[in-house]
Design a protein around this motif. Structure first.
Motif, PDB file in Angstrom:
ATOM      1  N   LEU A 176     -19.589 -31.146  18.058  1.00 39.25           N
ATOM      2  CA  LEU A 176     -18.746 -32.343  18.179  1.00 39.25           C
ATOM      3  C   LEU A 176     -17.396 -32.185  17.494  1.00 39.25           C
ATOM      4  CD1 LEU A 176     -21.367 -35.210  17.621  1.00 39.25           C
ATOM      5  CD2 LEU A 176     -20.525 -34.260  19.779  1.00 39.25           C
ATOM      6  N   ALA A 177     -17.350 -31.443  16.382  1.00 40.13           N
ATOM      7  CA  ALA A 177     -16.104 -31.296  15.626  1.00 40.13           C
ATOM      8  C   ALA A 177     -15.030 -30.556  16.414  1.00 40.13           C
ATOM      9  CB  ALA A 177     -16.375 -30.562  14.309  1.00 40.13           C
ATOM     10  N   SER A 178     -15.411 -29.838  17.458  1.00 38.97           N
ATOM     11  CA  SER A 178     -14.452 -29.095  18.276  1.00 38.97           C
ATOM     12  C   SER A 178     -14.493 -29.518  19.742  1.00 38.97           C
ATOM     13  CB  SER A 178     -14.723 -27.591  18.166  1.00 38.97           C
ATOM     14  OG  SER A 178     -16.065 -27.288  18.563  1.00 38.97           O
ATOM     15  N   SER A 179     -15.041 -30.685  20.027  1.00 34.61           N
ATOM     16  CA  SER A 179     -15.196 -31.142  21.409  1.00 34.61           C
ATOM     17  C   SER A 179     -13.900 -31.772  21.922  1.00 34.61           C
ATOM     18  CB  SER A 179     -16.342 -32.158  21.509  1.00 34.61           C
ATOM     19  OG  SER A 179     -16.368 -32.769  22.780  1.00 34.61           O
ATOM     20  N   GLY A 180     -13.352 -31.186  22.965  1.00 34.75           N
ATOM     21  CA  GLY A 180     -12.165 -31.767  23.574  1.00 34.75           C
ATOM     22  C   GLY A 180     -12.455 -33.089  24.270  1.00 34.75           C
ATOM     23  N   SER A 181     -13.662 -33.220  24.830  1.00 34.16           N
ATOM     24  CA  SER A 181     -14.033 -34.470  25.506  1.00 34.16           C
ATOM     25  C   SER A 181     -14.137 -35.619  24.506  1.00 34.16           C
ATOM     26  CB  SER A 181     -15.369 -34.298  26.236  1.00 34.16           C
ATOM     27  OG  SER A 181     -15.276 -33.309  27.235  1.00 34.16           O
ATOM     28  N   LEU A 182     -14.736 -35.346  23.347  1.00 36.99           N
ATOM     29  CA  LEU A 182     -14.822 -36.376  22.320  1.00 36.99           C
ATOM     30  C   LEU A 182     -13.436 -36.693  21.766  1.00 36.99           C
ATOM     31  CD1 LEU A 182     -16.483 -38.239  20.555  1.00 36.99           C
ATOM     32  CD2 LEU A 182     -16.863 -36.334  18.981  1.00 36.99           C
ATOM     33  N   ALA A 183     -12.588 -35.680  21.636  1.00 34.74           N
ATOM     34  CA  ALA A 183     -11.221 -35.909  21.155  1.00 34.74           C
ATOM     35  C   ALA A 183     -10.480 -36.879  22.072  1.00 34.74           C
ATOM     36  CB  ALA A 183     -10.473 -34.579  21.064  1.00 34.74           C
ATOM     37  N   ARG A 184     -10.647 -36.718  23.375  1.00 40.12           N
ATOM     38  CA  ARG A 184      -9.993 -37.615  24.334  1.00 40.12           C
ATOM     39  C   ARG A 184     -10.493 -39.046  24.163  1.00 40.12           C
ATOM     40  NH1 ARG A 184     -12.434 -38.774  28.821  1.00 40.12           N
ATOM     41  NH2 ARG A 184     -13.652 -36.829  28.735  1.00 40.12           N
ATOM     42  N   ALA A 204     -17.811 -35.526  10.714  1.00 34.77           N
ATOM     43  CA  ALA A 204     -17.144 -34.288  11.130  1.00 34.77           C
ATOM     44  C   ALA A 204     -16.682 -34.366  12.572  1.00 34.77           C
ATOM     45  CB  ALA A 204     -18.089 -33.101  10.939  1.00 34.77           C
ATOM     46  N   ALA A 205     -17.347 -35.194  13.384  1.00 37.38           N
ATOM     47  CA  ALA A 205     -16.944 -35.327  14.787  1.00 37.38           C
ATOM     48  C   ALA A 205     -15.549 -35.922  14.916  1.00 37.38           C
ATOM     49  CB  ALA A 205     -17.961 -36.197  15.526  1.00 37.38           C
ATOM     50  N   LEU A 206     -15.133 -36.716  13.936  1.00 40.52           N
ATOM     51  CA  LEU A 206     -13.793 -37.311  13.981  1.00 40.52           C
ATOM     52  C   LEU A 206     -12.700 -36.255  13.856  1.00 40.52           C
ATOM     53  CD1 LEU A 206     -14.358 -40.408  11.633  1.00 40.52           C
ATOM     54  CD2 LEU A 206     -14.635 -40.289  14.119  1.00 40.52           C
ATOM     55  N   CYS A 207     -13.047 -35.096  13.293  1.00 39.32           N
ATOM     56  CA  CYS A 207     -12.052 -34.043  13.093  1.00 39.32           C
ATOM     57  C   CYS A 207     -11.564 -33.452  14.408  1.00 39.32           C
ATOM     58  CB  CYS A 207     -12.635 -32.942  12.212  1.00 39.32           C
ATOM     59  SG  CYS A 207     -13.167 -33.516  10.566  1.00 39.32           S
ATOM     60  N   SER A 208     -12.269 -33.732  15.484  1.00 42.04           N
ATOM     61  CA  SER A 208     -11.866 -33.187  16.788  1.00 42.04           C
ATOM     62  C   SER A 208     -10.619 -33.861  17.338  1.00 42.04           C
ATOM     63  CB  SER A 208     -13.013 -33.347  17.797  1.00 42.04           C
ATOM     64  OG  SER A 208     -13.273 -34.727  18.040  1.00 42.04           O
ATOM     65  N   ALA A 209     -10.314 -35.060  16.857  1.00 42.22           N
ATOM     66  CA  ALA A 209      -9.242 -35.869  17.448  1.00 42.22           C
ATOM     67  C   ALA A 209      -7.895 -35.530  16.826  1.00 42.22           C
ATOM     68  CB  ALA A 209      -9.551 -37.352  17.279  1.00 42.22           C
ATOM     69  N   THR A 210      -7.210 -34.591  17.423  1.00 43.54           N
ATOM     70  CA  THR A 210      -5.869 -34.219  16.964  1.00 43.54           C
ATOM     71  C   THR A 210      -4.859 -34.440  18.084  1.00 43.54           C
ATOM     72  OG1 THR A 210      -6.288 -31.918  17.609  1.00 43.54           O
ATOM     73  CG2 THR A 210      -6.714 -32.521  15.309  1.00 43.54           C
ATOM     74  N   ASN A 211      -3.639 -34.723  17.692  1.00 44.55           N
ATOM     75  CA  ASN A 211      -2.552 -34.918  18.655  1.00 44.55           C
ATOM     76  C   ASN A 211      -2.010 -33.573  19.128  1.00 44.55           C
ATOM     77  OD1 ASN A 211      -2.513 -37.843  18.454  1.00 44.55           O
ATOM     78  ND2 ASN A 211      -1.607 -37.559  16.418  1.00 44.55           N
ATOM     79  N   GLU A 212      -1.087 -33.606  20.074  1.00 45.47           N
ATOM     80  CA  GLU A 212      -0.522 -32.379  20.608  1.00 45.47           C
ATOM     81  C   GLU A 212       0.212 -31.576  19.539  1.00 45.47           C
ATOM     82  OE1 GLU A 212       1.909 -33.363  23.910  1.00 45.47           O
ATOM     83  OE2 GLU A 212       0.247 -34.048  25.181  1.00 45.47           O
ATOM     84  N   ASP A 213       0.771 -32.269  18.549  1.00 44.20           N
ATOM     85  CA  ASP A 213       1.485 -31.564  17.487  1.00 44.20           C
ATOM     86  C   ASP A 213       0.559 -31.086  16.383  1.00 44.20           C
ATOM     87  OD1 ASP A 213       0.785 -33.958  16.376  1.00 44.20           O
ATOM     88  OD2 ASP A 213       2.817 -34.570  15.806  1.00 44.20           O
ATOM     89  N   GLY A 214      -0.756 -31.271  16.557  1.00 41.62           N
ATOM     90  CA  GLY A 214      -1.719 -30.810  15.577  1.00 41.62           C
ATOM     91  C   GLY A 214      -2.068 -31.819  14.508  1.00 41.62           C
ATOM     92  N   SER A 215      -1.383 -32.954  14.474  1.00 46.35           N
ATOM     93  CA  SER A 215      -1.684 -33.977  13.468  1.00 46.35           C
ATOM     94  C   SER A 215      -2.973 -34.711  13.827  1.00 46.35           C
ATOM     95  CB  SER A 215      -0.527 -34.982  13.362  1.00 46.35           C
ATOM     96  OG  SER A 215      -0.333 -35.662  14.600  1.00 46.35           O
ATOM     97  N   TRP A 216      -3.635 -35.229  12.833  1.00 49.55           N
ATOM     98  CA  TRP A 216      -4.899 -35.941  13.020  1.00 49.55           C
ATOM     99  C   TRP A 216      -4.607 -37.388  13.410  1.00 49.55           C
ATOM    100  CZ3 TRP A 216      -8.785 -37.948   8.906  1.00 49.55           C
ATOM    101  CH2 TRP A 216     -10.069 -38.089   9.485  1.00 49.55           C
ATOM    102  N   VAL A 217      -5.345 -37.906  14.365  1.00 50.40           N
ATOM    103  CA  VAL A 217      -5.090 -39.265  14.834  1.00 50.40           C
ATOM    104  C   VAL A 217      -5.442 -40.311  13.777  1.00 50.40           C
ATOM    105  CG1 VAL A 217      -5.411 -38.650  17.267  1.00 50.40           C
ATOM    106  CG2 VAL A 217      -7.360 -39.470  15.926  1.00 50.40           C
ATOM    107  N   PHE A 218      -6.246 -39.916  12.790  1.00 49.18           N
ATOM    108  CA  PHE A 218      -6.627 -40.839  11.719  1.00 49.18           C
ATOM    109  C   PHE A 218      -5.850 -40.557  10.428  1.00 49.18           C
ATOM    110  CE2 PHE A 218     -10.433 -40.545  14.480  1.00 49.18           C
ATOM    111  CZ  PHE A 218     -10.480 -41.866  14.903  1.00 49.18           C
TER     112      PHE A 218
END
Length: 294
Positions: A176-184, A204-218
């Motif tokens: 989950l931490a590297s899931s692109g589907s969960l990130a979306r 740890a699953a929340l760590c998958s959600a990064t923006n295009e510039d690499g920043s974390w959405v949270f």
């Protein structure tokens, strides 16, 4: 005298058309009046007062009682009611598995308020860990249910769900931490400020959600999760691909933790995180409260 008679005659004028019909016509009118006066008889179609005048409210009441009885007999039947908000329950499909006690509390508490959809990467079956005598029977019964078969995380449209729940999953670090589907999905929930609840290793699953510039959405949020003191006790600590505490701090968010195994929940805006499996119940209760206040 004539004036009084004329007045009496005029006052009775409204009844004279009925008297002129007389005979059978008058008797039909009398029978019609009797039918309208009887509350339990349905008037003929097309006549004023016809139709289900007395059955409507009662039928709605009977339907409500029937739904309540169904809810008491089968909690999952109420889960499928269309009037309930939908919640996405995301679990890991990795070999490290999903915490049985955390999943049990997440599922039973959330099913009382949501239509639940369980999903895993690839729709694979869930491997439960930490199964003991207190939850073994529940896990066995759960596996026999039709809704125990997860849907594919990759096919989920986050816009269809009102809340997202992630139980403590040791396997989340592996998939989950590297899931692109969960990130979306998480990006959608973040942009719409929809309630999110992650517990223990599930954070740890929340760590998958990064923006295009690499920043974390949270970035800028306050978060909790397994502390280093809790993680270091587990075998294989040196091989962990991710330390949540380090990731959160490096991503520009605030991390807090209590004593090992202590209940600790952090609520920041629409994001709820629990430190460990012991924090599952208060974390899910916070999710229910947050959704109920909206």
């Amino acid at each position: 005298m004539l004036g009084d008679g004329a007045q009496r005659h005029t006052s009775l004028g409204g009844l004279r058309p009925r008297q002129r019909r007389g005979g059978r016509g008058g008797s039909r009118r009398v029978r019609g009046q009797r039918m309208r006066a009887a509350p339990l008889r349905a008037p003929p179609p097309g006549r004023r007062g016809g139709g289900p005048a007395f059955s409507g409210p009662r039928s709605h009441a009977r339907s409500a009682h029937a739904r309540a009885a169904t809810a008491a007999a089968d909690p999952m039947a109420t889960e499928r009611l269309p009037s309930r908000p939908a919640c996405l329950l995301v679990a890991s499909a990795a070999a490290e598995g999903v915490s049985a006690p955390s999943f049990l509390h997440c599922f039973t508490l959330a099913s009382s308020a949501f239509n639940l959809q369980v999903v895993t990467p690839g729709g694979k079956a869930i491997d439960f860990v930490d199964v003991d005598e207190s939850n073994a029977r529940w896990v066995q019964d759960f596996r026999l249910k039709a809704y125990a078969s997860p849907a594919k995380l990759e096919s989920i449209d986050g816009a269809r769900y009102h809340a997202l729940l992630i139980p403590s999953c040791p396997g989340a670090l592996a998939d989950l931490a590297s899931s692109g589907s969960l990130a979306r999905i998480l990006q959608h929930f973040r942009s719409e400020s929809k309630p999110i609840c992650a517990v223990g290793h599930g954070v740890a699953a929340l760590c998958s959600a990064t923006n295009e510039d690499g920043s974390w959405v949270f970035q800028g949020y306050s978060v909790t999760g397994p502390s280093v003191y809790e993680l270091v006790r587990a075998p294989g600590f040196a091989r962990l691909p991710l330390i949540v505490e380090d990731f959160v701090k490096d991503a520009g968010a605030s991390f807090s933790a209590s004593e090992p195994d202590a209940m600790h929940v952090v609520l920041d805006r629409h994001l709820i995180t629990g430190q460990n499996t012991s924090s599952t119940v208060p974390a899910v209760h916070s999710l229910l409260f947050l959704c109920g206040s909206r």
